[in-house]
Design an enzyme around this catalytic site. Structure first.
Site, PDB file in Angstrom:
ATOM      1  N   ASN A   9       0.860  -1.177   0.000  1.00  0.00           N
ATOM      2  CA  ASN A   9       0.000   0.000   0.000  1.00  0.00           C
ATOM      3  C   ASN A   9       0.895   1.225   0.000  1.00  0.00           C
ATOM      4  O   ASN A   9       1.500   1.551   1.014  1.00  0.00           O
ATOM      5  CB  ASN A   9      -0.907  -0.031   1.243  1.00  0.00           C
ATOM      6  N   TRP A  10       0.960   1.889  -1.159  1.00  0.00           N
ATOM      7  CA  TRP A  10       1.883   3.029  -1.284  1.00  0.00           C
ATOM      8  C   TRP A  10       1.303   4.322  -0.726  1.00  0.00           C
ATOM      9  O   TRP A  10       1.993   5.350  -0.736  1.00  0.00           O
ATOM     10  CB  TRP A  10       2.288   3.210  -2.754  1.00  0.00           C
ATOM     11  N   LYS A  11       0.035   4.289  -0.317  1.00  0.00           N
ATOM     12  CA  LYS A  11      -0.580   5.498   0.263  1.00  0.00           C
ATOM     13  C   LYS A  11      -0.341   6.687  -0.680  1.00  0.00           C
ATOM     14  O   LYS A  11      -0.342   6.510  -1.883  1.00  0.00           O
ATOM     15  CB  LYS A  11      -0.047   5.722   1.682  1.00  0.00           C
ATOM     16  N   HIS A  95      -9.534   1.089   4.690  1.00  0.00           N
ATOM     17  CA  HIS A  95      -8.256   1.255   5.399  1.00  0.00           C
ATOM     18  C   HIS A  95      -8.455   2.210   6.575  1.00  0.00           C
ATOM     19  O   HIS A  95      -9.250   3.146   6.495  1.00  0.00           O
ATOM     20  CB  HIS A  95      -7.192   1.801   4.438  1.00  0.00           C
ATOM     21  N   GLU A  97      -6.846   4.636   7.576  1.00  0.00           N
ATOM     22  CA  GLU A  97      -6.662   6.064   7.256  1.00  0.00           C
ATOM     23  C   GLU A  97      -7.894   6.625   6.566  1.00  0.00           C
ATOM     24  O   GLU A  97      -8.214   7.806   6.703  1.00  0.00           O
ATOM     25  CB  GLU A  97      -5.383   6.244   6.421  1.00  0.00           C
ATOM     26  N   GLU A 167      -5.121  -4.702  10.644  1.00  0.00           N
ATOM     27  CA  GLU A 167      -4.100  -3.676  10.812  1.00  0.00           C
ATOM     28  C   GLU A 167      -4.368  -2.913  12.108  1.00  0.00           C
ATOM     29  O   GLU A 167      -5.193  -1.996  12.128  1.00  0.00           O
ATOM     30  CB  GLU A 167      -4.124  -2.697   9.626  1.00  0.00           C
ATOM     31  N   GLY A 173       2.831   2.627  10.680  1.00  0.00           N
ATOM     32  CA  GLY A 173       3.769   3.737  10.529  1.00  0.00           C
ATOM     33  C   GLY A 173       4.494   4.122  11.807  1.00  0.00           C
ATOM     34  O   GLY A 173       5.154   5.163  11.864  1.00  0.00           O
ATOM     35  N   SER A 213       3.741  -1.904  10.275  1.00  0.00           N
ATOM     36  CA  SER A 213       5.198  -1.938  10.457  1.00  0.00           C
ATOM     37  C   SER A 213       5.817  -3.293  10.097  1.00  0.00           C
ATOM     38  O   SER A 213       6.757  -3.741  10.758  1.00  0.00           O
ATOM     39  CB  SER A 213       5.579  -1.527  11.877  1.00  0.00           C
ATOM     40  N   GLY A 234       3.048  -0.927   4.261  1.00  0.00           N
ATOM     41  CA  GLY A 234       3.102   0.485   3.896  1.00  0.00           C
ATOM     42  C   GLY A 234       4.535   0.918   3.633  1.00  0.00           C
ATOM     43  O   GLY A 234       5.102   0.639   2.579  1.00  0.00           O
ATOM     44  N   GLY A 235       5.141   1.565   4.615  1.00  0.00           N
ATOM     45  CA  GLY A 235       6.465   2.171   4.450  1.00  0.00           C
ATOM     46  C   GLY A 235       7.517   1.276   3.819  1.00  0.00           C
ATOM     47  O   GLY A 235       8.251   1.709   2.918  1.00  0.00           O
TER      48      GLY A 235
HETATM   49  P1  13P Z   1       3.204   0.603   7.642  1.00  0.00           P
HETATM   50  O1  13P Z   1       3.736  -0.678   7.048  1.00  0.00           O
HETATM   51  O2  13P Z   1       3.911   1.831   7.129  1.00  0.00           O
HETATM   52  O3  13P Z   1       3.099   0.523   9.123  1.00  0.00           O
HETATM   53  O4  13P Z   1       1.680   0.750   7.080  1.00  0.00           O
HETATM   54  C1  13P Z   1       0.809  -0.299   7.211  1.00  0.00           C
HETATM   55  C2  13P Z   1      -0.407  -0.004   6.418  1.00  0.00           C
HETATM   56  O5  13P Z   1      -1.194   0.862   6.773  1.00  0.00           O
HETATM   57  C3  13P Z   1      -0.635  -0.770   5.191  1.00  0.00           C
HETATM   58  O6  13P Z   1      -1.927  -0.586   4.706  1.00  0.00           O
END
Ligand code: 13P
Length: 249
Positions: A9-11, A95, A97, A167, A173, A213, A234-235
């Site tokens: 997930n590149w957000k 998600h 967010e 999640e 993050g 994470s 994510g990251g």
């Molecule tokens: P991180 O891997 O940056 O913690 O993000 C997780 C995430 O929200 C994937 O959808």
């Protein structure tokens, strides 16, 4: 056996040029990888570029969010039809967010899930508790409520392609990963709720991913658990070698 799915997930990161550079470096690293499914969720402006670059490869591409309506006066939104028209096959739904910053409720998540399924998209439905809920002993209740809310009107037949991502919001993050034991416990709660709603066979088939994470150095301890059917990253998915390291856990 449930096939593991590793998703990026590149957000709100990467221009199309940066997305293309990622794909060009990433595909050679995973070209022989058949053990697991791999999916990328770029931002909307990079979708067409990534779909074209990944065509014919072992990497699927989807949207981070779709609207539940077929079309209409919804400024800034993307429909399922727009996504499938350019070759997208997956979508994230609900998600944290989206829930936190864009006021997505369980009811909206449920509507989006139905729309995704109607259009043949593979949905990854995200659930998870915030820190105050975990510390207040409410994790189980939150996971049950979010699962029930997302699955209104879903049947064992329509559920076949649904993927769930657990999640925990406090792990996103933050560098704080849930321990494998914590993730397994949460996955068992979610799977038990799915079994109540759809029956044990459907629950046994449903993939539940962990997100929060995930990094190359903790991926194997999580993914070696039979309850954990993949990762939503994510990251650590923003760099080709890092994401390939997770895929090759
Ligand atoms: P991180 O891997 O940056 O913690 O993000 C997780 C995430 O929200 C994937 O959808």
């Amino acid at each position: 056996m449930r096939k593991v799915l590793i998703a990026a997930n590149w957000k709100m990161y990467k221009t199309p040029a940066e997305a293309k550079a990622f794909i060009d470096a990433f595909l050679p690293l995973v070209k022989d990888h058949t053990r697991d499914e791999i999916a990328l969720f770029p931002s909307v402006t990079s979708l067409a570029t990534v779909i074209a670059a990944a065509k014919g490869s072992n990497v699927s591409v989807g949207c981070q969010n779709i609207h539940f309506a077929e079309e209409g006066a919804y400024t800034g939104e993307t429909s399922a039809n727009m996504l499938t028209a350019i070759g997208g096959t997956h979508t994230l739904v609900g998600h944290s967010e989206r829930r936190q910053y864009f006021a997505e409720t369980d009811e909206i998540v449920n509507k989006k899930l139905h729309t995704a399924l109607k259009h043949g998209l593979v949905p990854i439905v995200c659930v998870g508790e915030v820190l105050a809920q975990r510390e207040g002993g409410k994790t189980e209740e939150v996971l049950r409520t979010q699962t029930v809310g997302a699955f209104v009107g879903i049947t064992p037949e329509t559920a076949k392609t649904i993927v769930i991502a657990y999640e925990p919001v406090w792990a996103i993050g933050t560098g704080k990963t849930a321990t494998p034991e914590m993730a397994v416990e949460a996955h068992k709660i979610i799977r038990a709720e799915v079994a109540k709603l759809l029956g044990q066979p459907a629950a046994d088939k449903m993939r539940i991913l962990y997100g929060g994470s995930v990094k190359p150095d903790n991926a194997s301890s999580l993914l070696n658990e039979v309850e954990i059917d993949g990762a939503l990253v994510g990251g650590a998915s923003l760099k080709p070698d890092s994401f390939a390291g997770i895929v090759q856990y």
